[in-house]
Design a protein around this motif. Structure first.
Motif, PDB file in Angstrom:
ATOM      1  N   UNK A 311      -9.105  24.783   9.297  1.00  0.00           N
ATOM      2  CA  UNK A 311     -10.428  25.015   9.880  1.00  0.00           C
ATOM      3  C   UNK A 311     -10.722  26.496   9.974  1.00  0.00           C
ATOM      4  N   UNK A 312     -12.008  26.790  10.067  1.00  0.00           N
ATOM      5  CA  UNK A 312     -12.478  28.124  10.411  1.00  0.00           C
ATOM      6  C   UNK A 312     -13.147  27.989  11.761  1.00  0.00           C
ATOM      7  N   UNK A 313     -12.640  28.734  12.714  1.00  0.00           N
ATOM      8  CA  UNK A 313     -12.963  28.488  14.112  1.00  0.00           C
ATOM      9  C   UNK A 313     -14.405  28.772  14.494  1.00  0.00           C
ATOM     10  N   UNK A 314     -15.006  29.786  13.928  1.00  0.00           N
ATOM     11  CA  UNK A 314     -16.336  30.184  14.398  1.00  0.00           C
ATOM     12  C   UNK A 314     -17.189  30.641  13.223  1.00  0.00           C
ATOM     13  N   UNK A 315     -18.252  29.906  12.955  1.00  0.00           N
ATOM     14  CA  UNK A 315     -19.160  30.282  11.872  1.00  0.00           C
ATOM     15  C   UNK A 315     -20.600  30.094  12.338  1.00  0.00           C
ATOM     16  N   UNK A 316     -21.518  30.677  11.587  1.00  0.00           N
ATOM     17  CA  UNK A 316     -22.943  30.435  11.794  1.00  0.00           C
ATOM     18  C   UNK A 316     -23.479  29.774  10.532  1.00  0.00           C
ATOM     19  N   UNK A 317     -24.367  28.812  10.708  1.00  0.00           N
ATOM     20  CA  UNK A 317     -24.936  28.094   9.570  1.00  0.00           C
ATOM     21  C   UNK A 317     -26.408  28.455   9.443  1.00  0.00           C
ATOM     22  N   UNK A 318     -26.781  28.948   8.280  1.00  0.00           N
ATOM     23  CA  UNK A 318     -28.165  29.317   8.011  1.00  0.00           C
ATOM     24  C   UNK A 318     -28.756  28.336   7.019  1.00  0.00           C
ATOM     25  N   UNK A 400     -11.685  21.217   7.174  1.00  0.00           N
ATOM     26  CA  UNK A 400     -11.566  20.825   5.765  1.00  0.00           C
ATOM     27  C   UNK A 400     -10.297  20.029   5.548  1.00  0.00           C
ATOM     28  N   UNK A 401     -10.408  18.971   4.751  1.00  0.00           N
ATOM     29  CA  UNK A 401      -9.210  18.265   4.277  1.00  0.00           C
ATOM     30  C   UNK A 401      -8.971  18.744   2.853  1.00  0.00           C
ATOM     31  N   UNK A 434     -16.728  20.215  -6.996  1.00  0.00           N
ATOM     32  CA  UNK A 434     -16.602  19.261  -8.102  1.00  0.00           C
ATOM     33  C   UNK A 434     -15.144  18.965  -8.425  1.00  0.00           C
ATOM     34  N   UNK A 435     -14.261  19.881  -8.062  1.00  0.00           N
ATOM     35  CA  UNK A 435     -12.834  19.660  -8.306  1.00  0.00           C
ATOM     36  C   UNK A 435     -12.240  18.667  -7.331  1.00  0.00           C
ATOM     37  N   UNK A 436     -12.993  18.366  -6.259  1.00  0.00           N
ATOM     38  CA  UNK A 436     -12.531  17.466  -5.197  1.00  0.00           C
ATOM     39  C   UNK A 436     -11.233  17.947  -4.572  1.00  0.00           C
ATOM     40  N   UNK A 437     -11.029  19.243  -4.575  1.00  0.00           N
ATOM     41  CA  UNK A 437      -9.830  19.815  -3.967  1.00  0.00           C
ATOM     42  C   UNK A 437      -9.952  19.846  -2.451  1.00  0.00           C
ATOM     43  N   UNK A 438     -11.173  19.963  -1.953  1.00  0.00           N
ATOM     44  CA  UNK A 438     -11.367  19.906  -0.506  1.00  0.00           C
ATOM     45  C   UNK A 438     -12.707  19.296  -0.173  1.00  0.00           C
ATOM     46  N   UNK A 439     -12.767  18.706   1.013  1.00  0.00           N
ATOM     47  CA  UNK A 439     -14.029  18.243   1.592  1.00  0.00           C
ATOM     48  C   UNK A 439     -14.185  18.998   2.906  1.00  0.00           C
TER      49      UNK A 439
END
Length: 820
Positions: A311-318, A400-401, A434-439
């Protein structure tokens, strides 16, 4: 050749350094050819930053921090090296080096400034000091070691604090140097040099990067990163207690884990190793025999789809949205160009197929800058009203998984969103490459810990689930429940893959919390009694909400009407409820409906089976009948264990008041038996059953047919009430005798037929299923379209702590299965 690197925590104390010496002696004795990289002593880099910051403000107290820094290294020399020439040589070298640092700090103090260039030089003293002392310690231990200042071999540009490496030149210098110096090289991590010999640093994780660069330059067989954890774990162990080591992962998986916050390994470290295909091992300094994690190009064959959760603990979404984005080429290019111009890095980006909106995540500190950049780039469209002003959402996290095998297994995303949904965690945005390496999923920051634990259970402990209980009311029913949980927990773990942890507990006076789970032997009583936290329901519920644990269940074992007022808020926080408290379900019909609607909306469970028949499956049986399409024609029931006991023993051999006293002494009735004998409690139960059938009744609609003599309910005290009963022995004796004369017995029966409900004493004959009722049993008779000729009967103990607690326990298990 192997390249080993030891981090700051591994060299934080002299005794830890001695442990490293033992590890390296084993390598040397086995004939392994190796070089070793060291970070500064644990905490030293922060200390150097602190003293520089103090000096830059013109405060001469920076000297105190410097003296502590110098003393720490001199003390380490004394502990690691015996008195003699080697110790003196080492101490003198450090003294001269630290004198240079002292003069440098004084210069910062004079000019009131610590530039990035100066700070790189200041910070280099951490690694230069630790590596030199350890090199001398290895020499003393019999290992032919030489100190190597990495500024001699790693070449960078002048981008101070995060310098870019000139790989070709660096690799050539490394090869030449190691060819000319066959001894074991003890290298300073983190530091490098630019043209002209200027000191630079390699940024976060720089010591790991140093090891990787040396390995790539030498075409080493392996890189070993020694730290204070046993490899890369499935999740952050500080947040997910059940996280465990990942034995093997690919470079790509490790890169994703590091991008999303895994602190064990940093992205720059992986690049040289990946380019040269050098396997990298993460090992534990404090458990050298543990194999740790191997990172290589080799994919694991264990079939595990999800390798880790980060995880990334603190983000802002625009979010940029509007009709002006639809079908217009170059939108993304303009967006990225505007952000790049301002030096804003995008963490995550997602766009719907409608092209109506683009959302992207950035660091919170960059949010305002990013907003201005995007609005400037789309100024024309915003002014025309075809693109909306940029929306900024803060206090968010990304979970993220990660795993290369996810692409081969369908249903991974379904499990992810099911785990989040059942714990009431809302997905604000979703991204999948597209690589499905992470969701990746953007969620409220306050839900990060809960999400990590819920996902870890879903993907790594899918056969094992932990339920977190918050229990209010630990009297007779509550303490019995706790005993039952303790006695059954091993079975639940082995057979159902379920562990029940009581993490919060309150009685009327005190409350306690323990996120690791309270011990459910007699110790919990002592801890609760000794607690200094006074019971406060608002605080208790607030604490439960703030802990935000996955699979949380609130258990109310009281009859307190105030506690029931909190149910709505608890369910709205996506916390399931189990309770024998009838107040909430028998209050207004509107509130009853509201609670059920919130539970359905939030996807949580609201169970109250024990409201009606203690441990008997009354409500669940009724629901099964209705769900399967049956039609309820009539419900009759002896719904009170206390009244059942009283009337089953009222055979004329003893006065009525004596039987009521006995029932009170046995704990069958409430402290004031009028609560039972008035029929109000039974009225609440038939009201709940009526509502379960879909009949919108209120408490006032229940007809209560009193059989008590005049003055009984108006008595001022319980003693006065018993006196009224005693004074009316003839009245009760006649009731019993009249019934007996007709071959009947007296029973207190609740009836629901159509939309009418009543509670009253009835005389029943041998044709009635209630005739042979005994003890304190309850009996509920369902007459339906399917069970018309022979009604469906549910019978059993309807009172008592054991069966009531067992009923609540059964609901807890049912909730646990729902959450699975």
């Amino acid at each position: 050749m192997k390249v080993l690197k030891f981090g700051g925590s591994s060299v934080a104390k002299p005794e830890r350094i001695r442990g490293i010496v033992d590890i390296l002696k084993d390598y040397y004795a086995s004939g392994d050819h190796f070089t070793v990289v060291f970070s500064a002593f644990g905490g030293v880099t922060d200390s150097l930053i602190e003293m520089s910051s103090i000096a830059a403000t013109g405060d001469d107290r920076y000297g105190e921090a410097f003296q502590a820094f110098a003393k720490r290294h001199q003390d380490a020399i004394k502990e690691l090296l015996p008195a003699g020439d080697l110790r003196k040589e080492t101490a003198d070298k450090m003294k001269k080096s630290h004198e240079v640092l002292k003069n440098l700090l004084y210069g910062i103090f004079l000019v009131r400034e610590a530039s990035p260039r100066t700070m790189d030089y200041v910070l280099s003293f951490g690694e230069r000091s630790s590596a030199y002392i350890i090199a001398q310690t290895l020499r003393h231990a019999g290992i032919p070691a030489e100190y190597l200042d990495a500024r001699k071999i790693i070449r960078t540009d002048k981008n101070f604090s995060s310098a870019k490496v000139d790989f070709d030149k660096t690799y050539q210098v490394i090869r030449n140097y190691y060819t000319e110096h066959p001894k074991v090289q003890v290298v300073t991590g983190f530091v490098a040099s630019a043209k002209g010999g200027l000191t630079t640093t390699l940024g976060r994780g720089g010591s790991d990067y140093t090891a990787s660069l040396i390995a790539a330059g030498l075409q080493a067989d392996a890189i070993e990163i020694w730290t204070d954890v046993s490899g890369v774990l499935t999740a952050d162990p500080r947040r997910v207690k059940k996280a465990f080591t990942i034995p093997m992962m690919t470079y790509a998986e490790a890169m994703e884990m590091s991008h999303f916050g895994a602190k064990v390994i940093y992205p720059p470290t992986l690049m040289p190793a990946l380019h040269k295909r050098i396997p990298l091992y993460i090992k534990n300094t404090f458990d050298p025999s543990f194999p740790g994690t191997k990172v290589s190009e080799e994919s694991s064959r264990d079939g595990v789809a999800v390798r880790g959760i980060s995880s990334i603990n603190n983000i802002a979404l625009l979010t940029l949205s509007g009709s002006g984005l639809f079908g217009v080429p170059g939108i993304s290019a303009r967006l990225f160009s505007g952000l790049a111009t301002e030096g804003v890095n995008i963490i995550l980006i997602t766009q719907g197929s409608s092209e109506h909106a683009i959302s992207f995540a950035v660091k919170p500190d960059d949010a305002d800058k990013a907003k201005k950049a995007v609005q400037k780039a789309f100024e024309y469209e915003i002014e025309r009203g075809v693109v909306n002003a940029v929306k900024v959402e803060r206090e968010l996290s990304v979970v993220a998984i990660i795993g290369e095998n996810m692409r081969y297994q369908p249903g991974i995303s379904g499990r992810l969103f099911q785990a989040l949904g059942k714990n009431g965690i809302n997905a604000v945005a979703i991204a999948q490459g597209s690589s499905e390496l992470n969701v990746s999923v953007v969620i409220p920051r306050e839900d990060e810990n809960k999400a990590l634990n819920a996902l870890h259970e879903a993907f790594f402990l899918s056969d094992y689930k932990t339920l977190h209980l918050f229990i209010v009311g630990v009297g007779l029913i509550g303490s019995t429940l706790l005993r039952q949980i303790r006695e059954q927990n091993e079975y639940l773990r082995e057979k159902l893959g379920m562990e029940v942890k009581v993490v919060g507990m309150a009685n009327s006076k005190k409350m306690i919390f323990d996120v690791e789970g309270l011990e459910l032997d007699t110790d919990w009583k002592k801890r609760l009694k000794a607690s200094e936290t006074k019971a406060d329901l608002a605080v208790f519920v607030g604490r439960m909400r703030d802990l935000n644990l996955s699979n949380s269940i609130f258990v109310d074992n009281t009859a307190n009407d105030k506690i029931a007022t909190y149910y709505e808020g608890i369910l709205d926080e996506s916390i399931s409820i189990s309770t024998p408290n009838k107040v909430a379900t028998s209050s207004s019909y509107q509130q009853y409906q509201r609670l059920k609607a919130i539970a359905a909306k939030r996807g949580v469970q609201f169970h109250y089976e024990t409201n009606v028949g203690a441990g008997l499956p009354v409500i669940s049986t009724l629901r099964d009948l209705l769900d399967s399409g049956d039609r309820i024609r009539k419900i009759e029931g002896v719904l009170s264990g206390s009244l059942s006991y009283i009337f089953n023993n009222f055979d004329g051999s003893r006065p009525y008041d004596e039987i009521v006293r006995e029932a009170k002494e046995k704990g069958f009735t409430e402290p004031d038996p009028r609560v039972d004998l008035s029929g109000k409690d039974v009225g609440r139960k038939i009201l709940i059953l009526a509502r379960e059938t879909g009949v919108a009744l209120e408490a006032k609609d229940i007809e209560l047919k009193s059989f008590l003599p005049e003055g009984a309910m108006e008595a001022e005290s319980v003693d006065d009430f018993f006196q009224v009963l005693e004074n009316n022995q003839d009245y009760f004796a006649k009731l019993q005798a009249d019934a007996k004369a007709e071959g009947k017995v007296l029973r207190m029966i609740a009836t629901l037929e159509g939309e009418k409900a009543s509670v009253g004493m009835q005389a029943v004959d041998t044709d009635s299923p209630f005739y042979n009722l005994s003890g304190s049993d309850n009996m509920i008779v369902f007459t339906t379209d399917r069970y018309r000729e022979r009604p469906l009967v549910v019978r059993g103990p309807g009172a008592g702590a054991e069966v009531t607690a067992a009923g609540v326990f059964a609901e807890i298990i049912k909730i646990g299965k729902f959450l699975s």
